[in-house]
Design a protein around this motif. Sequence first.
Motif, PDB file in Angstrom:
ATOM      1  N   VAL A 284       0.743  -1.300   0.090  1.00  0.00           N
ATOM      2  CA  VAL A 284      -0.141  -0.132   0.115  1.00  0.00           C
ATOM      3  C   VAL A 284       0.982   1.203  -0.012  1.00  0.00           C
ATOM      4  O   VAL A 284       1.667   1.383   0.890  1.00  0.00           O
TER       5      VAL A 284
ATOM      6  N   THR B  11      -7.548   0.492   5.492  1.00  0.00           N
ATOM      7  CA  THR B  11      -7.201  -0.035   6.911  1.00  0.00           C
ATOM      8  C   THR B  11      -7.411  -1.612   6.859  1.00  0.00           C
ATOM      9  O   THR B  11      -6.584  -2.244   7.635  1.00  0.00           O
TER      10      THR B  11
ATOM     11  N   GLU C 176      -4.932  -3.609   4.928  1.00  0.00           N
ATOM     12  CA  GLU C 176      -3.535  -3.834   5.724  1.00  0.00           C
ATOM     13  C   GLU C 176      -3.826  -4.908   6.880  1.00  0.00           C
ATOM     14  O   GLU C 176      -2.619  -5.367   7.157  1.00  0.00           O
TER      15      GLU C 176
END
Length: 373
Positions: A26, A320, A323
């Motif tokens: 990311v 979020t 990850e």
Amino acid sequence: MINKIIKRNIENKSIVWFQDNNEYLVVAPLVAEILSLLNQNVDKQEITTQITKQIDITYKEAFALVIDIETLLISSKETNSKSKLLTVIKPTSFASIKYYKIKDLILEVKYASDIEISLIHPKFAHLETEETKNINHKFEVFSNDNAISFSVDDIIIDTWSLKEIHYFQGKFSMELVQKIHQKDENQWMGVFHASAASNGTNTILCLGDSGNGKSTSLALLQASNFTCLADDFVPIDTSLNVHSFPSAISIKKNSLETLLPLYPELKMSAEYHFKRLNKVVRYLPTNNHNYSLKCPCKALIFIKYQENSDLIINKISNITAFEQLVPDSWLSPLPQNVKIFLNWFEKLPCYQLTYSNNKKMISTVSKIFTDEL
């Protein structure tokens, strides 16, 4: 070309996939753009000139940035492949042979010793059968002081260091799920470290670090007439269906007080001590008996039991969630499946749920299933 990459913009970030080591990263969109240009062999000086037009930095600083980002492409080629020197000699006899019935499938598994049995059998003990005729597939598991191997239908699948036991267990489960659902590995989008509950039409995946209560939450949902599709090992195919996996639900010792009123059979069930993981568990068979059920995924819920907490439910960003999801997942290394995964994930609602009241948790999950939240 240094490496094949796929990039996808989600929210205000970019997800970049590297084919050489099947790794996701990311990054900021500018970094993803530079990676893409480098991957197309665009001259670094030309890229640097483009950067100076986009952001307020000097040519020297921009060129240094390009060089730094280039190392991501180069380092992605450095895989952590295990040593090919690992060998385990197949024994001439096995300590135990067990048979499991899953749907119409009869599976024979030979274990060289109690060590191998402890790694596989407890979560599948509820499937043990005395039917030993018309065996569909034969698995053999054997190890020495350094490594562990297993074969399927007399073909060695792989050998792992004893430090990589979880890779062996994952591969064993992957071979099993392929046999159950008659799909090759290239037909699976991914496998997720989660608990999967279904209402018969859709599925919700509960995720979280070990000890956060995802398996306990699954057992509570199962007691409220939801179906357990899978616990810990959740396979999703390239048609985006969550498939059943037949392992029992692992119940930690500190969850027994909560679950015994719902599942009195847990009181007499065998207790297993996993010293390596520092946990004591019992196994609860699921209410999914034919293992044919498959459903699309409705949402991801990162779940956490926290004593005396009010129920807190928030929608979280997909970045979020990404990850947290990816490091514990097996994702297909095939480019076409990577695109399927990214398309699927981009549209998936993701939530963070913290609770202490079991009834409120069940009610909240029910509302997610019915779009009432």
